[in-house]
Design a protein around this motif. Structure first.
Motif, PDB file in Angstrom:
ATOM      1  N   LYS A 194      19.241  27.725  21.574  1.00  0.00           N
ATOM      2  CA  LYS A 194      19.214  28.845  22.515  1.00  0.00           C
ATOM      3  C   LYS A 194      20.510  29.651  22.435  1.00  0.00           C
ATOM      4  CE  LYS A 194      17.191  28.206  26.640  1.00  0.00           C
ATOM      5  NZ  LYS A 194      16.923  27.576  27.963  1.00  0.00           N
ATOM      6  N   GLN A 195      21.641  28.946  22.358  1.00  0.00           N
ATOM      7  CA  GLN A 195      22.921  29.641  22.269  1.00  0.00           C
ATOM      8  C   GLN A 195      23.038  30.414  20.959  1.00  0.00           C
ATOM      9  OE1 GLN A 195      25.615  26.362  23.102  1.00  0.00           O
ATOM     10  NE2 GLN A 195      26.038  27.207  25.143  1.00  0.00           N
ATOM     11  N   ALA A 196      22.569  29.837  19.869  1.00  0.00           N
ATOM     12  CA  ALA A 196      22.631  30.518  18.578  1.00  0.00           C
ATOM     13  C   ALA A 196      21.769  31.782  18.595  1.00  0.00           C
ATOM     14  CB  ALA A 196      22.181  29.570  17.460  1.00  0.00           C
TER      15      ALA A 196
ATOM     16  N   MET B 168      21.156  33.562  21.174  1.00  0.00           N
ATOM     17  CA  MET B 168      21.734  34.500  22.122  1.00  0.00           C
ATOM     18  C   MET B 168      22.912  35.277  21.532  1.00  0.00           C
ATOM     19  SD  MET B 168      21.318  35.695  25.004  1.00  0.00           S
ATOM     20  CE  MET B 168      22.170  36.679  26.175  1.00  0.00           C
ATOM     21  N   GLU B 169      23.577  34.752  20.537  1.00  0.00           N
ATOM     22  CA  GLU B 169      24.771  35.395  19.980  1.00  0.00           C
ATOM     23  C   GLU B 169      24.503  36.824  19.495  1.00  0.00           C
ATOM     24  OE1 GLU B 169      26.675  32.817  17.145  1.00  0.00           O
ATOM     25  OE2 GLU B 169      26.964  31.243  18.639  1.00  0.00           O
ATOM     26  N   PRO B 170      23.479  37.090  18.660  1.00  0.00           N
ATOM     27  CA  PRO B 170      23.251  38.480  18.238  1.00  0.00           C
ATOM     28  C   PRO B 170      22.847  39.385  19.404  1.00  0.00           C
ATOM     29  CG  PRO B 170      21.684  37.010  17.141  1.00  0.00           C
ATOM     30  CD  PRO B 170      22.583  36.180  17.993  1.00  0.00           C
TER      31      PRO B 170
ATOM     32  N   ALA C  19      23.780  39.061  22.548  1.00  0.00           N
ATOM     33  CA  ALA C  19      24.973  39.326  23.346  1.00  0.00           C
ATOM     34  C   ALA C  19      25.837  40.403  22.697  1.00  0.00           C
ATOM     35  CB  ALA C  19      25.778  38.034  23.531  1.00  0.00           C
ATOM     36  N   ALA C  20      25.961  40.393  21.392  1.00  0.00           N
ATOM     37  CA  ALA C  20      26.758  41.400  20.689  1.00  0.00           C
ATOM     38  C   ALA C  20      26.126  42.788  20.839  1.00  0.00           C
ATOM     39  CB  ALA C  20      26.888  41.028  19.212  1.00  0.00           C
TER      40      ALA C  20
END
Length: 109
Positions: free
Chosen positions: A21-23, A25-27, A29-30
């Protein structure tokens, strides 16, 4: 399988799910941060754009001509001189010139 082994395995599964989920979310979030920055920059152009649009209109450009050039009407126009509002005159109903007999409708109805 013992209870502690089951709990350990459940923890590993949850950790893997959280990492995925965190991986993911990274793009997002950017891009979201970039959109927030661009929206803020666009908002900062509203006042000068409105003034420039009004100036163009005052110079003789019509709204349709500006629109044909890609200039949309501003969402917020600059404040100009305010004019005094025209007072509204009270409309007085003309009396019924019929029979001169007052209406028979109850007053407190």
């Amino acid at each position: 399988m013992k209870a502690d082994e089951i709990l350990k395995k459940a923890g590993e599964i949850q950790a893997a799910q959280l990492a995925a989920k965190q991986a993911a979310m990274e793009p997002l979030a950017a891009i979201l941060a970039e959109r927030i920055r661009l929206t803020s920059e666009l908002a900062a152009t509203e006042t000068p754009y409105g003034k420039a649009y009004v100036t163009a209109e005052a110079a003789g450009w019509s709204a349709s001509e500006l629109s044909a050039l890609g200039a949309e009407e501003p969402t917020h126009r600059p404040r100009g001189r305010r004019t005094r509002p025209v007072p509204k005159t009270a409309v007085v109903p003309e009396p019924d010139s019929g029979s001169g007999i007052p209406s028979q409708a109850p007053v407190n109805a």
